[in-house]
Enzyme design. Structure first.
Site, PDB file in Angstrom:
ATOM      1  N   GLU A 129      25.096 -14.190  22.747  1.00 44.45           N
ATOM      2  CA  GLU A 129      25.453 -13.005  23.525  1.00 44.45           C
ATOM      3  C   GLU A 129      25.108 -11.730  22.766  1.00 44.45           C
ATOM      4  O   GLU A 129      24.801 -11.761  21.577  1.00 44.45           O
ATOM      5  CB  GLU A 129      26.945 -13.025  23.865  1.00 44.45           C
ATOM      6  CG  GLU A 129      27.327 -14.143  24.796  1.00 44.45           C
ATOM      7  CD  GLU A 129      28.795 -14.168  25.161  1.00 44.45           C
ATOM      8  OE1 GLU A 129      29.138 -14.948  26.058  1.00 44.45           O
ATOM      9  OE2 GLU A 129      29.608 -13.431  24.556  1.00 44.45           O
ATOM     10  N   GLU A 149      20.484 -23.330  26.935  1.00 40.75           N
ATOM     11  CA  GLU A 149      19.375 -24.138  27.429  1.00 40.75           C
ATOM     12  C   GLU A 149      18.036 -23.450  27.198  1.00 40.75           C
ATOM     13  O   GLU A 149      17.084 -24.060  26.710  1.00 40.75           O
ATOM     14  CB  GLU A 149      19.550 -24.429  28.933  1.00 40.75           C
ATOM     15  CG  GLU A 149      20.808 -25.209  29.260  1.00 40.75           C
ATOM     16  CD  GLU A 149      22.036 -24.344  29.533  1.00 40.75           C
ATOM     17  OE1 GLU A 149      22.935 -24.817  30.233  1.00 40.75           O
ATOM     18  OE2 GLU A 149      22.107 -23.198  29.045  1.00 40.75           O
ATOM     19  N   CYS A 155      22.738 -22.556  34.521  1.00 36.26           N
ATOM     20  CA  CYS A 155      22.610 -21.456  35.474  1.00 36.26           C
ATOM     21  C   CYS A 155      21.236 -21.506  36.149  1.00 36.26           C
ATOM     22  O   CYS A 155      20.361 -22.271  35.747  1.00 36.26           O
ATOM     23  CB  CYS A 155      22.819 -20.114  34.765  1.00 36.26           C
ATOM     24  SG  CYS A 155      21.438 -19.586  33.724  1.00 36.26           S
TER      25      CYS A 155
END
Length: 160
Positions: A64, A75, A112
């Site tokens: 982050e 990923e 996601c």
């Protein structure tokens, strides 16, 4: 108008201990990667481990940033590293695990949309399915035999 039905078939396992040894070991590497995630804002750590056809295992964790769009998922970190370090080497299996520092995560956490698209690109390019195994911190494990099971209407180079 014609109705089109698109289905995906996933395998659900009650626990990691039901998995073959190679998948169990790969998920352990995803756990290690997850525990090294840099997620001070979401406190949601994700780890990914990719088994390559040459036997190497590449890991990634979410990273982050205070400028949120500048971060990267586990990923994609792992896939991009594998592509940079081992270009042309096929990816066989991916194990993904997520853990929250705020609450227990016992349900499988799937990649996601952006990660699915990246994984689809690699799968199309290698012309061979990539198996995906994903879970929370504990509990059930989902298996997809191909990225297409998670992203059935992929956008790929054949469209361009």
């Amino acid at each position: 108008m014609k109705l089109i039905n698109i289905t995906s078939e996933l395998e659900l396992y009650d626990a990691l201990e039901e998995m073959p040894q190679d998948v169990f070991d790969l998920m352990q590497k995803a756990f290690d990667a997850r525990d090294n995630a840099y997620a001070p804002y979401s406190q949601f750590n994700v780890g990914a481990a990719i088994l390559l056809e040459n036997g190497e295992v590449v890991i990634g964790s979410n990273q982050e940033n205070a400028s949120y769009p500048s971060g990267l998922c586990a990923e994609r970190t792992a896939f991009f590293y594998a592509g940079a370090k081992y270009p042309g080497v096929r990816m066989k299996k991916v194990a993904i695990s997520a853990k929250s520092l705020k609450h227990a995560v016992a349900a499988p956490v799937s990649p996601c949309g952006a990660c699915r698209q990246v994984m689809a690109e690699y799968e199309v390019n290698q012309e061979e399915n990539i198996e995906l195994y994903f879970m929370g911190e504990t509990g059930k494990v989902l298996k997809a035999k191909s990225v297409k099971d998670l992203l059935p209407l992929i956008f790929d180079r054949n469209i361009l």
